[in-house]
Design an enzyme around this catalytic site. Structure first.
Site, short mmCIF file in Angstrom:
data_model
loop_
_atom_site.label_atom_id
_atom_site.label_comp_id
_atom_site.label_asym_id
_atom_site.label_seq_id
_atom_site.Cartn_x
_atom_site.Cartn_y
_atom_site.Cartn_z
N ARG A 114 0.85 -1.39 0.00
CA ARG A 114 0.00 0.16 -0.04
C ARG A 114 0.92 1.14 0.10
NH1 ARG A 114 -2.00 -3.66 4.05
NH2 ARG A 114 -4.03 -4.38 3.48
N HIS A 153 -4.04 -8.74 3.18
CA HIS A 153 -5.41 -8.62 3.54
C HIS A 153 -5.62 -9.66 4.75
CE1 HIS A 153 -6.69 -8.10 -0.80
NE2 HIS A 153 -6.35 -6.86 -0.28
#
Length: 295
Positions: free
Chosen positions: A151, A274
């Site tokens: 990210r 995740h």
């Protein structure tokens, strides 16, 4: 118990005990502030024992009609209030769950946007030939994003101690400060060494951030986003079409499209960091493309 005090206690709980990320804490603090302001504007009590599900429904209605809030954002705000309500019940701040029966609206499920291999190659070609002073930094940043799937917040938070050149890995501190170890692509390794040559010796100390802006300050997500848009324009790619998160989608998509080395969703979940496999499931559209090819 007063709502403002309870909300402050709840945010402290999320930060200290649940170890939530800074961005999540900011979002929850904003959502709680919005609900408090809604109650005050409508002359509602801020005593937790006076809270009702009717007020929450009116808040949701206000968000949709008067503020045109999208379903995905509304889902988060309702989730925040539900979590807050559960916390207050656990702490005996109130007697009734004021979010009981409240359901979040369904958001449209959209396939993730990503760059094609040709578009990514076009981006890389520009980065490799960019002779500007920040060219090597940009090449390293965007190749790192595209080959690890990290990210943008994880990228700007990087420090030199997270790198291990001997094992060719990088340790990422993800959401909730959860760690995951990612392999570095062979083409990225020499870029790190080349980039180090553009920095002062004090800037490559193990605890120092890796990426700086033009003012020699640590790069932030907004600055990184701005640089990416400029690079897209210079590379001849539509800047309005792609965002930094699309590089993450591109990483995941190209991995799943690779016929030689099959990557399953569980492995992809670990690489992307995740929490749930359900989130990774958004990339199952690639499986459909493979079926289409087979047919």
């Amino acid at each position: 118990m007063n709502y403002v005090q309870a909300a402050d206690d709840y945010l402290m709980y999320l930060e200290v005990e649940k170890n939530y990320s800074v961005n999540t804490l900011k979002s929850y603090a904003f959502d709680l502030k919005l609900y408090g302001e809604f109650l005050l504007t409508n002359n509602r009590s801020l005593d937790l024992n006076d809270f009702t599900s009717s007020s929450v429904r009116r808040f949701v209605k206000d968000q949709v009609i008067n503020h045109q809030i999208k379903p995905r954002t509304l889902q988060r705000r309702i989730s925040c209030l539900k979590s807050f309500s559960q916390y207050c019940l656990k702490e005996n701040y109130m007697k009734m769950n004021f979010t009981e029966g409240i359901q979040a609206p369904k958001a449209d499920k959209k396939l993730p946007k990503y760059m094609s291999l040709q578009e990514l190659k076009k981006l890389f070609s520009y980065l490799e030939n960019d002779s500007r002073p920040q060219g090597i930094r940009n090449e390293l940043m965007f190749k790192l994003l595209a080959t690890t799937g990290m990210r943008r917040q994880e990228l700007v938070d990087l420090t030199w101690e997270q790198l291990d050149f001997s094992s060719q890995t990088i340790k990422i501190l993800g959401k909730g400060k959860k760690e995951r170890l990612l392999p570095l692509h062979p083409t990225v390794l020499p870029l790190f060494l080349k980039y180090q040559g553009t920095l002062k010796e004090s800037q490559i100390y193990y605890s120092e951030p890796i990426f700086y802006n033009a003012r020699n300050q640590q790069l932030n997500p907004r600055g990184l986003h701005k640089i990416f848009k400029q690079v897209l324009e210079r590379a001849g790619l539509p800047s309005h079409r792609f965002s930094l998160h699309h590089l993450r989608h591109t990483f995941a998509t190209l991995l799943l499209q690779n016929d030689k080395n099959k990557v399953d969703l569980r492995t992809l979940q670990e690489l992307l960091g995740h929490k749930s496999l359900v989130t990774t499931g958004m990339y199952t559209h690639i499986d459909f493309e493979q079926k289409k090819k087979a047919i």
